[in-house]
Design a protein around this motif. Structure first.
Motif, PDB file in Angstrom:
ATOM      1  N   ILE A 178      24.950 -17.334  32.984  1.00 62.64           N
ATOM      2  CA  ILE A 178      25.179 -16.604  34.232  1.00 62.64           C
ATOM      3  C   ILE A 178      24.072 -16.936  35.234  1.00 62.64           C
ATOM      4  O   ILE A 178      24.333 -17.132  36.430  1.00 62.64           O
ATOM      5  N   LEU A 179      22.830 -17.060  34.742  1.00 66.97           N
ATOM      6  CA  LEU A 179      21.728 -17.437  35.643  1.00 66.97           C
ATOM      7  C   LEU A 179      21.971 -18.821  36.225  1.00 66.97           C
ATOM      8  O   LEU A 179      21.772 -19.054  37.426  1.00 66.97           O
ATOM      9  N   ALA A 180      22.423 -19.768  35.371  1.00 68.17           N
ATOM     10  CA  ALA A 180      22.715 -21.111  35.850  1.00 68.17           C
ATOM     11  C   ALA A 180      23.815 -21.065  36.910  1.00 68.17           C
ATOM     12  O   ALA A 180      23.720 -21.715  37.961  1.00 68.17           O
ATOM     13  N   VAL A 202      24.512 -18.615  38.832  1.00 60.70           N
ATOM     14  CA  VAL A 202      23.970 -18.024  40.064  1.00 60.70           C
ATOM     15  C   VAL A 202      23.338 -19.116  40.922  1.00 60.70           C
ATOM     16  O   VAL A 202      23.565 -19.191  42.131  1.00 60.70           O
ATOM     17  N   VAL A 203      22.561 -20.011  40.278  1.00 63.80           N
ATOM     18  CA  VAL A 203      21.923 -21.102  41.029  1.00 63.80           C
ATOM     19  C   VAL A 203      22.984 -22.027  41.623  1.00 63.80           C
ATOM     20  O   VAL A 203      22.953 -22.350  42.816  1.00 63.80           O
TER      21      VAL A 203
END
Lengths: 317, 309
Positions: free
Chosen positions: A160-162, A164-165
């Motif tokens: 999910i962080l990836a 987001v980027v």
């Protein structure tokens, strides 16, 4: 000597052939039910209520996604501001959201967004996972080292962080395909790992050795014998990750880096409703229920399939 | 042991380089001006753009840019946030709060998860077990923000037991509700893992021997069964730290907890791309370090892991 009664000889010293014909000894019992992993699994699954419940929900979700107009005749984009956060009325079962749009209709029409993101992500993770996992597990050696390390790197970034980027970079191109790509490109290593482990187990089986002895090429062995026999855990992971992908899309939309506000999706509706939690909780609760029930159905289905395919899991019930 | 530590550190190196490269690549190897893309539909101040261009060495070729950036990270330089504050200063301020929240969540999920999983496993097939399984499945399917809003609505608004947002110093009593929400994501998995591990351990020979020796259940359950069932549970908790990080971002955002997660959350909401990139990098690094430390601890606890090549 001649007076002695003859010693009684046993009537059948050797079983006579006519009683048990040789053909019958070798014959396959035709009446017996066929059995393999998939048939066994199906027999196990169809006895479980959880299978039928989740199958019914999944079927309903698919039908709603394909034919939303069958379920709601109200136009989800026809919004009247005077109805803002309005209570349910006869024709509008779940009331209105902040913009005065019909909540029920928006849930119905948002279904296809969530489902298509989930399906595209799953196709992507399955293809990438099979490519990486199968080659790494089957060929081993340096190829395995390279592919597995690459997987480790993608696995080390929470997807999910990836996403987001990626979504921040592609802020100008936010659509279903881009968001599915952003999730799928970092979610495949779990599929690859599961498949690799299973292939390592299968590739030394006797039937693989037999094919090799018959001169079947390596690639053909992988395609025809090893892959079909190690695909079961991939199916389990895929079913569960379809649910996870739907959650990921909703989370990204909730954070505001998902689909644009103009696209109807459960994540967007939940995100838009969060400021009205105090005054109009229904606008937040109903899309959340739709989202959770859909995800629950896929996760339950994955569990049922896992139990059916894995005898060890079956014993734990 | 020294050999194991060395080997493990050596293995972590390519992952560190790989992950930072991947993030950097995603952001800066795209066609067009990466900085303008990061700001989306906003037009940033030329001074801000100039500072960022300098920070990310955008006048250099891509590969040089990356190594300058990596060198900065290794020296502890993560650049500055949108408001001009160094990221390390923000971290120093917000990290203790996140650690407090994460530790509370870990405590809750472990104590409750292991306890419920143990009872479930010991009473396999009974009513308690069946309901624990159903509830854990439902919890797994609920997205964290839904859990957060429902908790906020029920406990904060309807019942009034907790504050809906955390006050400035993030005192422990304010963090209880967010900690429960954060714990709920992995709690369900811990229940299920403990349960299946307990069921498996229960059928092992040494447990039967213990019963045969006439030991009481009060001794066998905690000492023989529970201790040996915990290994996969601890392993899971470490690998799932990433889920906890994402969960913390959403939970801290919703409950307004002044931690690292909220900083990232607000940067995402406001579309401050460069800050998002800095904080995602920081979080990935934290994740890598935690996994490395846990792996090293395993080597210390379980000699079998040390000797496997």
């Amino acid at each position: 000597m001649s007076n002695n009664p003859p010693t009684p000889t046993p009537k059948h010293f050797v079983a006579p052939l006519e009683e048990t014909p040789l053909v019958a000894i070798d014959a396959v019992n035709v009446g017996e039910r066929k059995s393999n992993l998939w048939i066994d699994a199906w027999r196990d699954m169809r006895r479980r209520p959880m299978f039928w419940i989740s199958a019914a929900i999944i079927l309903l979700v698919v039908v709603v996604a394909l034919f939303p107009n069958l379920f709601s005749q109200i136009d989800p984009r026809e919004c009247v501001l005077s109805n803002s956060n309005g209570a349910p009325t006869g024709a509008h079962l779940l009331g209105f959201n902040k913009q005065g749009c019909d909540v029920f209709s928006r849930i119905i029409h948002g279904t296809s967004t969530s489902l298509s993101v989930g399906i595209i992500v799953v196709i992507l993770t399955t293809v990438l996972g099979i490519l990486f996992g199968a080659f790494a597990g089957f060929y081993g050696g340096w190829l395995d080292s390279i592919l597995s390390r690459a997987g480790d790197i993608f696995f080390s970034i929470p997807y999910i962080l990836a996403a987001v980027v990626i979504m921040s970079v592609f802020s100008a191109y936010r659509n279903v395909f881009v968001i599915a790509l952003a999730i799928g490109i970092f979610a495949w290593p779990s599929t690859a790992r599961v498949l690799r482990a299973e292939i390592l187990r299968v590739k030394n089986a006797d039937f693989v050795m037999a094919s090799r002895a018959l001169g079947v090429s390596n690639f053909k062995i992988l395609l025809r014998h090893v892959l079909p026999n190690s695909i079961a855990p991939v199916i389990v992971v895929t079913t569960i990750s379809l649910g996870a992908a739907i959650v990921a899309e909703a989370t990204l939309s909730f954070l505001g880096v998902g689909l644009p506000n103009t696209t109807m999706s459960w994540g967007n509706d939940i995100s838009a409703a969060q400021t009205d939690l105090r005054t109009a909780p229904q606008t937040l609760i109903y899309p959340s229920i739709a989202l959770s029930v859909t995800v629950l159905a896929f996760i339950m289905m994955g569990e049922v399939v896992r139990d059916a395919l894995d005898p060890k899991a079956r014993a734990q019930r | 042991m020294a050999g194991y530590i060395f080997r493990r550190l050596l293995q972590a190196l390519p992952v560190l380089v790989g992950t930072t490269f991947l993030i950097y690549f995603m952001v800066f190897a795209m066609p067009g001006d990466p900085l303008l893309a990061l700001f989306g539909d906003k037009t940033p101040n030329p001074a801000v753009l100039e500072r960022l261009r300098e920070q990310y060495h955008l006048d250099q070729p891509f590969i040089v840019q990356y190594f300058l950036y990596l060198g900065g990270i290794l020296r502890g330089d993560f650049g500055t946030s949108f408001s001009g504050e160094p990221v390390t200063d923000i971290l120093a301020r917000t990290f203790p709060v996140t650690i407090r929240l994460a530790l509370m969540a870990l405590f809750i999920e472990f104590v409750l998860g292991v306890l419920i999983g143990l009872i479930s496993g010991l009473r396999k097939g009974k009513l308690f077990d069946a309901s624990a399984l159903v509830i854990s499945l439902i919890l797994i399917s609920l997205p964290i923000f839904v859990i957060a809003f429902v908790a906020q609505f029920i406990f904060g608004i309807q019942l009034g037991w907790a504050r809906t947002t955390v006050s400035a110093g993030a005192p422990i009593q304010d963090l209880i509700l967010p900690a429960f929400v954060l714990a709920s994501i992995t709690f369900a998995q811990i229940v299920r893992l403990t349960r299946s591990s307990v069921i498996e351990t229960q059928s092992l020979d040494f447990v039967r021997t213990a019963y045969g020796k006439g030991l009481s259940r009060r001794r066998i359950i905690p000492v023989h069964i529970l201790r040996n069932s915990l290994i996969p549970v601890v392993t899971y908790a470490a690998t799932d730290f990433g889920v906890l990080l994402v969960g913390a971002t959403v939970t801290e955002g919703i409950f307004n907890v002044p931690g690292v997660g909220r900083t990232l959350y607000q940067a995402i909401i406001r579309g401050e791309g460069p800050t998002v990139v800095s904080f995602v990098t920081v979080m990935v690094l934290i994740y890598l370090v935690v996994n490395l430390v846990v792996d090293l601890l395993y080597g210390l606890l379980d000699p079998r892991i040390r000797y496997v090549k």
